[in-house]
Design an enzyme around this catalytic site. Structure first.
Site, mmCIF file in Angstrom:
data_model
loop_
_atom_site.group_PDB
_atom_site.id
_atom_site.type_symbol
_atom_site.label_atom_id
_atom_site.label_comp_id
_atom_site.label_asym_id
_atom_site.label_seq_id
_atom_site.Cartn_x
_atom_site.Cartn_y
_atom_site.Cartn_z
ATOM 1 N N GLU A 1 -5.606 -4.904 10.612
ATOM 2 C CA GLU A 1 -4.596 -3.872 10.821
ATOM 3 C C GLU A 1 -4.921 -3.081 12.081
ATOM 4 O O GLU A 1 -5.721 -2.143 12.041
ATOM 5 C CB GLU A 1 -4.571 -2.915 9.623
ATOM 6 N N LYS B 1 0.167 4.247 -0.289
ATOM 7 C CA LYS B 1 -0.454 5.451 0.304
ATOM 8 C C LYS B 1 -0.163 6.668 -0.592
ATOM 9 O O LYS B 1 -0.034 6.504 -1.804
ATOM 10 C CB LYS B 1 0.036 5.644 1.742
ATOM 11 N N ASN C 1 0.873 -1.179 0.000
ATOM 12 C CA ASN C 1 0.000 0.000 0.000
ATOM 13 C C ASN C 1 0.909 1.228 0.000
ATOM 14 O O ASN C 1 1.475 1.578 1.019
ATOM 15 C CB ASN C 1 -0.885 -0.041 1.257
ATOM 16 N N GLU D 1 -6.974 4.637 7.702
ATOM 17 C CA GLU D 1 -6.809 6.075 7.419
ATOM 18 C C GLU D 1 -8.056 6.639 6.767
ATOM 19 O O GLU D 1 -8.392 7.820 6.949
ATOM 20 C CB GLU D 1 -5.543 6.287 6.560
HETATM 21 P P1 PGA Z 1 2.756 0.308 7.698
HETATM 22 O O1 PGA Z 1 1.294 0.494 7.041
HETATM 23 O O2 PGA Z 1 3.319 -0.975 7.145
HETATM 24 O O3 PGA Z 1 3.533 1.511 7.233
HETATM 25 O O4 PGA Z 1 2.567 0.267 9.161
HETATM 26 C C1 PGA Z 1 0.447 -0.598 6.869
HETATM 27 C C2 PGA Z 1 -0.858 -0.137 6.244
HETATM 28 O O5 PGA Z 1 -1.347 0.938 6.589
HETATM 29 O O6 PGA Z 1 -1.435 -0.843 5.397
#
Ligand code: PGA
Length: 252
Positions: free
Chosen positions: A167, A11, A9, A97
């Site tokens: 998560e 983001k 991901n 998020e």
């Molecule tokens: P992270 O994010 O690996 O940076 O903790 C995981 C996610 O939000 O899918």
């Protein structure tokens, strides 16, 4: 046997040049045979270009979000049909998020899940509790509520092509990974809850863990019986780390 998945991901990160470099590094060093399925989820604007770079590679393309509506006057939104049109196979829905920063309700997330499936794409449904909820002993209640919203709207059959990602919000981007035991406990809970509706579907549903996965902790997390891979944020932006995590999932 459930084939593990490692999904990146990205983001809101990347530029065209950075994406090209990352994909070049991933594809040139991608293992000849990977026991785990691999996909990346770039921001909307880069989907088509990254998709083109991934053509004829074993790496799949996914999106980070979708509109619950099929089409129409929804300024700024992107439909499941559009995602399919540019070559996506998977779509993340209900990332924390989106839930917490953009106030997406369980019901909206369920409608997004349904919109993705209506176009024969595979949703990746994210669920997970906040730190305060864990401290209050409400983890299972929260995860059950998020899961049930989808099961009620779409039916358990919808999970035949769907993927779930547990998560814990407190583990995302914080460096505080859940312990393998903590992850396994919630994953087993999710599987049991699905099994209460359909045991066969529960056995086949892939449940990923997400939250500060790194090459150093991936192996232990993936060795848990109900952890079928990972949704990776930060570490998916570094080819070496992402490939090491993929290898850990493949040797599970
Ligand atoms: P992270 O994010 O690996 O940076 O903790 C995981 C996610 O939000 O899918």
């Amino acid at each position: 046997m459930r084939r593990p998945i490692v999904a990146g991901n990205w983001k809101m990160h990347g530029t065209r040049a950075e994406n090209a470099r990352l994909i070049e590094e991933l594809t040139s060093r991608f293992p000849d045979q990977s026991a785990a399925e691999c996909l990346v989820c770039p921001p909307f604007v880069y989907l088509q270009e990254v998709g083109r770079m991934l053509r004829d590679t074993p790496i799949g393309l996914g999106a980070q979000d979708v509109c619950a509506e099929a089409q129409g006057a929804f300024t700024g939104e992107v439909s499941a049909a559009m995602l399919k049109d540019v070559g996506c196979g998977n779509v993340i829905v209900g990332h924390s998020e989106r839930r917490w920063i953009y106030h997406e309700s369980d019901q909206l997330v369920a409608r997004k899940f349904a919109a993705v499936q209506a176009k024969s794409l595979a949703p990746i449904l994210c669920v997970g509790e906040q730190l305060s909820e864990r401290e209050q002993g409400r983890t299972e209640e929260v995860v059950a509520r998020q899961l049930d919203a989808v099961l009620s709207l779409c039916g358990v059959g919808a999970l035949e092509s769907g993927v779930i990602a547990y998560e814990p919000v407190w583990a995302i981007g914080t460096g505080h990974t859940a312990t393998p035991e903590q992850a396994q406990q919630v994953h087993a809970f999710i599987r049991e809850r699905i099994a209460a509706r359909d045991a066969k579907i529960a056995l086949g549903t892939r449940i990923l863990y997400g939250g500060s996965i790194k090459p150093g902790n991936a192996g232990e997390l993936f060795s848990q019986p109900d952890v079928d891979g990972g949704l990776i944020g930060g570490a998916s932006l570094k080819a070496e780390e992402f490939l090491a995590i993929l290898a850990a999932a493949g040797s599970r």
